[in-house]
Design an enzyme around this catalytic site. Structure first.
Site, PDB file in Angstrom:
ATOM      1  N   ASP A 122       0.786  -1.287  -0.131  1.00  0.00           N
ATOM      2  CA  ASP A 122       0.049   0.127  -0.029  1.00  0.00           C
ATOM      3  C   ASP A 122       0.925   1.236  -0.088  1.00  0.00           C
ATOM      4  OD1 ASP A 122      -2.870   0.994   0.366  1.00  0.00           O
ATOM      5  OD2 ASP A 122      -1.830   1.996   2.238  1.00  0.00           O
TER       6      ASP A 122
ATOM      7  N   GLU B  88       1.690  -0.372  -5.233  1.00  0.00           N
ATOM      8  CA  GLU B  88       0.762   0.503  -5.499  1.00  0.00           C
ATOM      9  C   GLU B  88       1.670   1.857  -5.910  1.00  0.00           C
ATOM     10  OE1 GLU B  88      -1.596   2.336  -2.573  1.00  0.00           O
ATOM     11  OE2 GLU B  88      -2.991   2.917  -4.074  1.00  0.00           O
TER      12      GLU B  88
HETATM   13  C1  NOJ Z   1      -4.234   3.171  -1.041  1.00  0.00           C
HETATM   14  C2  NOJ Z   1      -5.333   2.288  -0.722  1.00  0.00           C
HETATM   15  O1  NOJ Z   1      -5.572   1.620  -2.006  1.00  0.00           O
HETATM   16  C3  NOJ Z   1      -6.463   3.048  -0.378  1.00  0.00           C
HETATM   17  O2  NOJ Z   1      -7.693   2.290  -0.304  1.00  0.00           O
HETATM   18  C4  NOJ Z   1      -6.342   3.396   1.079  1.00  0.00           C
HETATM   19  O3  NOJ Z   1      -7.490   4.286   1.474  1.00  0.00           O
HETATM   20  C5  NOJ Z   1      -5.011   4.205   1.072  1.00  0.00           C
HETATM   21  N1  NOJ Z   1      -4.069   3.628   0.453  1.00  0.00           N
HETATM   22  C6  NOJ Z   1      -4.556   4.570   2.489  1.00  0.00           C
HETATM   23  O4  NOJ Z   1      -4.199   3.241   3.147  1.00  0.00           O
END
Ligand code: NOJ
Length: 543
Positions: A243, A282
């Protein structure tokens, strides 16, 4: 509007022009494309790592299958559905966070990195899931949320109450609210500092106030996170989705792509390599930045910045050039012997694909077929294969519209639960469900199944070279995927109207591996055919 959104997300002007340079003139009347335009084929390097040959599936345990009638999906429920993935042909599963959490951000606010949310089951249930998944040849990736914890995490509680204790500096504290991150806004608002009454100081958070940022300046924080990673690897987890890894280290107001982030990712890489596990980040980076994350000692996979929107824009505007150039750019920046990029049409942060393309069935198909034939490891978001619609019930925020329960059958609550579902099901679940669509060979679900089988059984489509040809018209993308085991020439028509094709091919007769109907004839080394609207041909030599 959609194009604007994609431009904002993409920040690459190249992905947003109406058409690529090669398509800029009046479209050739005869659909003729000359191979000479493409230049020499790029070098080929085979990559034997399993994930390069796989299709992944992202799901939320909470929404997937309830086993005990409490209206909430759980690990035993997911385990009971594992044969579904084998049937669909996906091999990698990415589970959104499964940890104990107050769920202020659907689990992206972690209260214990080495536990399982009691709603989902126990650590033993996780062990069973892993054993059963492995028995079917499936791999399970957990979501590592290391940029921040929940305010309820004991590390934060300790840091709050004991500023001079061993965890006093594990979070980012200051007497005054300081600067935020450059360019920050979006669903989490622009406020980045929240006053904590216990400690009498402000703490920094890049997301909701319930998600305080960990301090990557602290070596003991980094060590603790590596231990968390080892804990799951020792239990048999096959890899991780990271993440927001590009936000780990910050030097305000700079919050992204910092050197400290890369240093930590290299340590994570060493730990995962010891277990033959892989990570998908990500990364949300430009092609150049993504290339840095895909260096041989950093990540094995990373998502594209523009993510799904480049596909949506192509389908909405019936213009394929922006997508083609975005892929060209990222392919050019991806190190030959490093990691690879990953593609999505949707995910848990985005609207449902159906919402993105006004529920146009042709658009859904052309996007899916393009994703499955382009380079980049494809990730399917649960329900995408069913054309699931957006829900209207929100618990956390509007992103819940894409997080509604999975639709298994035409029965009550679509077979998701025998209780009252925690989030209302999306409309039309009586017809858009696995049982109904699997019975129809022409359904979107059946199309997905064929596509996934084609991709995973065709080396050219997984690790083959990618080389785009100039487009015969604005709506059409044409590209080679070349592999020593056999080349494929893909032609994707994002437009509603048909497109004439006139392509040089090394074959005497051509066959489309995706459809059954004859597609055109070869004469004098050229294939000529009329590609119907919203259709993708995957051309190869006819036997
Ligand atoms: C990215 C995640 O995909 C999202 O769903 C989340 O709210 C934020 N990071 C914070 O962790």
């Amino acid at each position: 509007m959609l194009r604007r959104l994609a431009c904002l997300l993409a920040l690459w002007t190249c992905a947003c022009d109406a058409a690529p340079a090669a398509d800029a003139g009046p479209p050739p009347e005869d659909g003729r494309v000359d191979d000479a335009d493409a230049g020499p084929p790029p070098p080929f390097v085979e990559d034997p790592r399993w994930f390069r040959h796989a299709v992944f599936y992202e799901l939320w345990v909470r929404s997937f299958q309830d086993s005990d009638g409490d209206g909430v999906g759980d690990l035993p429920g997911l385990t009971s559905r594992l044969d579904y993935f084998v049937e669909l042909g996906v091999e990698g599963l990415w589970l959104m966070p499964t940890y104990p959490s107050p769920l202020a951000d659907s689990g992206y606010d972690v209260a214990d990195y080495v536990g399982v949310h009691p709603d989902y089951g126990t650590l033993e249930d996780m062990d069973t899931l892993l054993t059963e998944a492995h028995a079917r040849g499936l791999k399970v990736y957990l979501d590592l949320v290391f940029n921040h914890t929940s305010r309820a995490h004991p590390w934060f509680v300790e840091s709050q109450g004991d500023p001079s204790g061993p965890r006093g500096d594990w979070f980012v504290w200051a007497d005054e609210a300081g600067e935020g991150c450059e360019g920050a806004a979006g669903p989490f608002g622009s406020v980045r500092w929240t006053r904590d009454e216990t400690r009498g100081q402000f703490y920094f958070h890049q997301f909701y106030p319930e998600q305080p940022d960990l301090s990557f300046d602290e070596p003991s924080v980094r060590e603790a996170l590596l231990d968390v990673t080892r804990f799951w690897l020792d239990r048999g987890v096959d890899g991780f989705r990271l993440d927001v890894p590009y936000r780990y280290d910050e030097d305000l107001p700079v919050c992204v792509h910092r050197p400290g982030t890369f240093d930590f990712l290299r340590s994570l890489r060493e730990v995962t390599d010891e277990h033959d596990a892989a990570m998908v980040g990500e990364t949300l980076a430009s092609p150049e930045e993504l290339g840095r994350y895909l260096a041989p000692d950093v990540l094995q996979m990373g998502f594209l910045l523009a993510e799904a929107t480049i596909f949506w824009v192509a389908a909405q505007t019936e213009t394929a050039g922006g997508l083609g150039r975005a892929i060209d750019a990222v392919v050019a920046e991806t190190p030959l012997e490093g990691g690879t990029f990953a593609t999505v049409l949707g995910n848990h942060d985005l609207q449902r694909t159906t919402a993105a393309v006004a529920d146009d069935p042709g658009a859904l198909r052309v996007m899916a077929a393009t994703q499955m034939t382009l380079p980049g490891v494809p990730f399917v978001y649960y329900g995408e294969e069913l054309g699931m619609l957006a829900g209207g019930d929100f618990i956390v925020d509007s992103r819940d519209s894409a997080r509604t329960p999975m639709q298994w059958d035409a029965g009550p609550n679509a077979g998701f639960t025998e209780g009252a579902p925690f989030l209302a099901l999306a409309p039309e679940h009586e017809t858009r469900n696995v049982e109904t669509l699997r019975a129809d060979p022409d359904s979107l679900w059946s199309f997905y199944r064929r596509l996934i089988a084609l991709r995973t059984s065709t080396p050219a489509l997984t690790t083959g070279n990618y080389q785009r040809l100039s487009s015969p018209n604005r709506s059409t993308l044409v590209y080679w995927r070349r592999h020593p085991d056999g080349d494929r020439l893909v032609a994707a028509n994002f437009g509603r109207g048909s497109a004439a094709l006139d392509l040089g091919v090394p074959w005497e007769a051509v066959r489309d591996a995706l459809g059954e109907a004859p597609v055109g004839a070869v004469e004098g080394g050229r294939f000529r055919g009329e590609l119907p609207g919203r259709t993708v041909w995957v051309l190869g030599a006819a036997e």
